[in-house]
Design an enzyme around this catalytic site. Structure first.
Site, PDB file in Angstrom:
ATOM      1  N   THR A 177       0.831  -1.198   0.000  1.00  0.00           N
ATOM      2  CA  THR A 177       0.000   0.000   0.000  1.00  0.00           C
ATOM      3  C   THR A 177       0.869   1.252   0.000  1.00  0.00           C
ATOM      4  O   THR A 177       2.002   1.207   0.471  1.00  0.00           O
ATOM      5  CB  THR A 177      -0.886  -0.051   1.262  1.00  0.00           C
ATOM      6  OG1 THR A 177      -1.831  -1.081   1.061  1.00  0.00           O
ATOM      7  CG2 THR A 177      -1.601   1.237   1.554  1.00  0.00           C
ATOM      8  N   GLY A 231      -4.787  -5.390   6.890  1.00  0.00           N
ATOM      9  CA  GLY A 231      -5.931  -4.495   7.047  1.00  0.00           C
ATOM     10  C   GLY A 231      -6.966  -4.919   8.069  1.00  0.00           C
ATOM     11  O   GLY A 231      -7.502  -4.076   8.804  1.00  0.00           O
TER      12      GLY A 231
HETATM   13  N1  ASP Z   1      -3.667  -2.418   4.449  1.00  0.00           N
HETATM   14  C1  ASP Z   1      -3.876  -2.936   3.128  1.00  0.00           C
HETATM   15  C2  ASP Z   1      -5.144  -3.762   3.100  1.00  0.00           C
HETATM   16  O1  ASP Z   1      -5.364  -4.509   4.023  1.00  0.00           O
HETATM   17  C3  ASP Z   1      -2.756  -3.783   2.645  1.00  0.00           C
HETATM   18  C4  ASP Z   1      -1.423  -3.113   2.621  1.00  0.00           C
HETATM   19  O2  ASP Z   1      -1.119  -2.297   3.490  1.00  0.00           O
HETATM   20  O3  ASP Z   1      -0.655  -3.418   1.707  1.00  0.00           O
HETATM   21  O4  ASP Z   1      -5.862  -3.703   2.136  1.00  0.00           O
END
Ligand code: ASP
Length: 310
Positions: A177, A231
């Site tokens: 992300t 997440g």
């Molecule tokens: N937090 C993001 C999600 O759960 C994933 C990530 O941080 O790469 O969609």
């Protein structure tokens, strides 16, 4: 006008080890981080707003296929891309978010327009797509978001029947992300986060990234935060708002608040990942409980910093 201003960005956290990184790849990541942080910093330096700076930095990372957002988004279990993003203005506490968007090149731009023009905070799926069309957003077909690297990740995830957080567990645990936080010369804070989510996620799954308070939060009284990690845990931990609350109500400083939330609270329920933060005095802080986090910072008081490993 305030003298202190600054910006910090991330491109995901996780199992990122120097021995597993080629020098070519490392250089590519560093160049992409530098381009994004410089663009955001230039906006702030020319008296632009924190909102414009975080949006611009995130757009650049969304356009870079190395990161799991926009162009380089991971695949869902049915071999598509569903992207989530959110942005928050620390001055007004206005926020915008989108999730499950499939054709929008820069989901963070759409999140900002949702905030400014929709009369709502959060639009999802077909409704978000229809709004994007109405607002004149260019529609990309799914091929634009295709990369061999992500497709191979999906095949590996499917073979082992796992839902993978970007490059996770046996394969390589990393959350790709992207996010940015900034303080501008008018003392306003802003935060923005964008993601493709998790490889092999069920279609319709929404993570912490578009959820105000979980993946993104900004309040001029305290701090701007953008998160990356598993997440589901960040949602349960309400990570970004949690840190803000410790500062506002608990009167703790940024470093202690971030440490407590990421290293203790989040970890105790099994959450992996990290946060970037900038407070209302332009103190920048990174906190992660993984082996690495792609990150960069620059402020009026400090030179360019780029980091990958712990
Ligand atoms: N937090 C993001 C999600 O759960 C994933 C990530 O941080 O790469 O969609």
């Amino acid at each position: 006008m305030a003298k202190n201003f600054g910006i910090a960005i991330h491109g995901g956290a996780g199992t990122i080890r120097p021995q597993e990184m080629s020098s070519v790849k490392e250089k590519q990541y560093k160049e992409a981080l530098e381009e994004a942080i410089q663009a955001g910093y230039d906006i702030l330096n020319h008296q632009g707003t924190a909102m414009d700076a975080v949006e611009k930095a995130v757009c650049i990372l969304e356009d870079c296929p190395l990161f799991n957002a926009g162009r380089g988004s991971v695949f869902t279990s049915d071999e598509r891309h569903e992207m989530d993003a959110s942005i928050m203005d620390g001055k007004t506490l206005e926020a915008g978010a989108v999730s499950l968007v499939k054709t929008v090149k820069n989901p963070i731009k759409l999140a900002r327009v949702v905030m400014e023009k929709s009369g709502h905070v959060f639009l999802a799926a077909e409704g978000a797509e229809a709004f994007a069309k109405e607002m004149g957003f260019e529609q990309m077909d799914q091929d634009y978001f295709y990369t061999d690297f992500r497709y191979n990740q999906l095949k590996l995830a499917q073979a082992s029947n796992q839902v993978i957080l970007d490059h996770s567990s046996d394969i390589e645990k990393k959350f790709g992300t992207v996010g940015a936080v900034a303080l501008d010369q008018y003392k306003n804070l802003a935060a923005a986060t964008s993601t493709g989510g998790m490889t092999n996620k069920k279609y319709g799954r929404i993570g912490d990234t578009p959820l105000i308070g979980a993946g993104t939060y900004a309040d001029n009284r305290t701090v701007a935060i953008s998160c990356t990690g598993s997440g589901e845990y960040f949602i349960r931990n309400n990570t970004a708002f949690h840190i803000h609350s410790m500062m506002l109500y608990g009167k703790k400083n940024l470093v202690d608040s971030a440490f407590h939330v990421v290293q203790e609270e989040l970890k105790s329920i099994g959450g992996d990942g990290g946060i970037i933060a900038i407070d209302h005095l332009a103190n920048i802080h990174f906190e992660f409980n993984t082996e690495g986090m792609y990150r960069a910072a620059r402020s009026s008081e400090s030179n360019l910093f780029i980091g990958i490993y712990k």
